[in-house]
Write a protein that holds these residues in place. Structure first.
Motif, PDB file in Angstrom:
ATOM      1  N   THR A 105      -6.445  -1.917   2.149  1.00  0.00           N
ATOM      2  CA  THR A 105      -5.671  -0.815   1.565  1.00  0.00           C
ATOM      3  C   THR A 105      -6.344   0.517   1.841  1.00  0.00           C
ATOM      4  OG1 THR A 105      -4.829  -2.250  -0.196  1.00  0.00           O
ATOM      5  CG2 THR A 105      -4.714   0.123  -0.574  1.00  0.00           C
ATOM      6  N   GLY A 106      -7.677   0.534   1.707  1.00  0.00           N
ATOM      7  CA  GLY A 106      -8.409   1.759   1.988  1.00  0.00           C
ATOM      8  C   GLY A 106      -8.264   2.196   3.435  1.00  0.00           C
ATOM      9  N   ALA A 132       0.827  -1.203   0.000  1.00  0.00           N
ATOM     10  CA  ALA A 132       0.000   0.000   0.000  1.00  0.00           C
ATOM     11  C   ALA A 132       0.865   1.259   0.000  1.00  0.00           C
ATOM     12  CB  ALA A 132      -0.928  -0.003   1.207  1.00  0.00           C
ATOM     13  N   THR A 133       1.977   1.229   0.723  1.00  0.00           N
ATOM     14  CA  THR A 133       2.892   2.373   0.741  1.00  0.00           C
ATOM     15  C   THR A 133       3.525   2.588  -0.624  1.00  0.00           C
ATOM     16  OG1 THR A 133       3.375   2.020   3.090  1.00  0.00           O
ATOM     17  CG2 THR A 133       4.941   3.346   1.823  1.00  0.00           C
ATOM     18  N   LEU A 134       3.963   1.506  -1.242  1.00  0.00           N
ATOM     19  CA  LEU A 134       4.565   1.611  -2.568  1.00  0.00           C
ATOM     20  C   LEU A 134       3.560   2.110  -3.600  1.00  0.00           C
ATOM     21  CD1 LEU A 134       6.760  -1.632  -2.725  1.00  0.00           C
ATOM     22  CD2 LEU A 134       7.551   0.740  -2.537  1.00  0.00           C
ATOM     23  N   ALA A 135       2.300   1.678  -3.472  1.00  0.00           N
ATOM     24  CA  ALA A 135       1.268   2.092  -4.423  1.00  0.00           C
ATOM     25  C   ALA A 135       1.101   3.606  -4.432  1.00  0.00           C
ATOM     26  CB  ALA A 135      -0.062   1.420  -4.075  1.00  0.00           C
ATOM     27  N   ALA A 136       1.210   4.230  -3.264  1.00  0.00           N
ATOM     28  CA  ALA A 136       1.119   5.691  -3.197  1.00  0.00           C
ATOM     29  C   ALA A 136       2.439   6.350  -3.566  1.00  0.00           C
ATOM     30  CB  ALA A 136       0.691   6.125  -1.796  1.00  0.00           C
ATOM     31  N   PHE A 137       3.548   5.739  -3.176  1.00  0.00           N
ATOM     32  CA  PHE A 137       4.861   6.371  -3.327  1.00  0.00           C
ATOM     33  C   PHE A 137       5.288   6.493  -4.779  1.00  0.00           C
ATOM     34  CE2 PHE A 137       9.478   5.935  -3.812  1.00  0.00           C
ATOM     35  CZ  PHE A 137       9.902   7.076  -3.156  1.00  0.00           C
ATOM     36  N   LEU A 165      -5.726  -4.983  -3.980  1.00  0.00           N
ATOM     37  CA  LEU A 165      -4.819  -4.040  -3.317  1.00  0.00           C
ATOM     38  C   LEU A 165      -4.377  -2.938  -4.270  1.00  0.00           C
ATOM     39  CD1 LEU A 165      -1.970  -5.076  -0.913  1.00  0.00           C
ATOM     40  CD2 LEU A 165      -1.634  -3.245  -2.560  1.00  0.00           C
ATOM     41  N   ASN A 166      -4.090  -3.301  -5.499  1.00  0.00           N
ATOM     42  CA  ASN A 166      -3.585  -2.324  -6.455  1.00  0.00           C
ATOM     43  C   ASN A 166      -4.662  -1.737  -7.361  1.00  0.00           C
ATOM     44  OD1 ASN A 166      -0.449  -2.550  -6.234  1.00  0.00           O
ATOM     45  ND2 ASN A 166      -1.141  -4.667  -6.274  1.00  0.00           N
ATOM     46  N   ALA A 207      -6.202   5.514   4.527  1.00  0.00           N
ATOM     47  CA  ALA A 207      -6.971   6.578   5.169  1.00  0.00           C
ATOM     48  C   ALA A 207      -6.395   6.946   6.527  1.00  0.00           C
ATOM     49  CB  ALA A 207      -8.429   6.138   5.318  1.00  0.00           C
ATOM     50  N   MET A 208      -5.812   5.973   7.222  1.00  0.00           N
ATOM     51  CA  MET A 208      -5.252   6.233   8.537  1.00  0.00           C
ATOM     52  C   MET A 208      -3.891   6.922   8.472  1.00  0.00           C
ATOM     53  SD  MET A 208      -6.248   2.688  10.503  1.00  0.00           S
ATOM     54  CE  MET A 208      -5.230   3.133  11.915  1.00  0.00           C
ATOM     55  N   LEU A 209      -3.060   6.517   7.533  1.00  0.00           N
ATOM     56  CA  LEU A 209      -1.667   6.960   7.551  1.00  0.00           C
ATOM     57  C   LEU A 209      -1.305   8.009   6.505  1.00  0.00           C
ATOM     58  CD1 LEU A 209       0.183   3.600   8.277  1.00  0.00           C
ATOM     59  CD2 LEU A 209      -0.558   5.372   9.867  1.00  0.00           C
TER      60      LEU A 209
END
Length: 241
Positions: free
Chosen positions: A222-223, A110-115, A194-195, A227-229
């Motif tokens: 993932t959502g 999830a971090t990589l998906a945003a990064f 997830l993606n 949403a939390m972080l």
């Protein structure tokens, strides 16, 4: 004012026009999708989006006007997402078996998906608004909209990013699993959800109920994780200032 313009103005005063236009585009898109033997690289939702964009352009109808009439459709995204809890419950024993590797995989993926999207956009010199609009592009729409508004992004740009991400995820996951010789439907489904959020989840359900359930799990977690972080991380790096 011409008669055609007057008629269009009259029609757009009610949300039924925008809703009917949206549903018609999807039904036609789904028909084309079925006629083309369901290609994974051209899902029905992409065909529908292109048809809808073309119709708006031909009618000269501003997107803001259309969106105002179709807003209530987005409200239905929340209940539709919650309804995915049923296949999760049905596959609960299988999910429990894999909770450790899934718990390890989720935050990393999830971090990589945003990064990676933010990194590419930043290197291309994108503005803070564009970055905020792309940050949640791998999250299901009901949650992604709230995150984007909190970060100061544009929902319209987010929706385009969601569509592109979901469509691109399907062939990418398919090619990667073939290359790595992965045939476990649980892993394939989790990667799609997830993606690729809802679009990937739809594709997973076409594979099997098991893949669909794990896609629902990946999309939901993932959502929640994002949403939390993500808003917290956004403020820590000074983007929200």
């Amino acid at each position: 004012m011409s008669a055609d313009t007057s008629l269009l103005t009259l029609l757009t005063t009610t949300p039924l026009f925008a809703v009917g236009l949206t549903l018609t585009a999807y039904l036609i898109g789904n028909g084309v999708f079925q006629r083309l033997k369901r290609p994974s690289w051209l899902p029905a939702i992409l065909i529908a989006a292109l048809l809808l964009a073309g119709a708006l352009a031909l009618m000269g109808l501003p997107y803001a006007t259309y969106h105002q009439g179709a807003t209530w459709l987005t409200v239905l995204l929340g209940p539709a997402t919650v309804a995915l809890g049923m296949p999760l419950y049905q596959q609960l024993p299988r999910i429990v078996e894999l909770w450790r590797p899934l718990a390890i995989c989720l935050p990393i993926a999830a971090t990589l998906a945003a990064f990676y999207s933010l990194a590419i956009a930043w290197l291309l010199g994108s503005s803070d608004t564009i970055l905020a609009s792309l940050a949640a592009k791998s999250v299901t729409a009901p949650i992604a909209i709230g995150i984007t508004e909190q970060l100061g992004g544009t929902v319209a740009l987010l929706m385009g990013a969601l569509l592109i991400t979901g469509v691109a995820t399907i062939p990418c996951v398919s090619l990667t699993t073939r290359f790595l010789r992965i045939d476990d439907e649980r892993l394939i489904g989790f990667a799609l959800g997830l993606n690729g959020h809802a679009i990937g989840t739809v594709r997973a359900f076409e594979i099997s109920p098991t893949a669909g359930a794990f896609a629902s799990l990946g999309m939901s977690l993932t959502g929640i994780f994002t949403a939390m972080l993500l808003p917290l991380a956004w403020r820590l790096i000074g983007m929200g200032s």
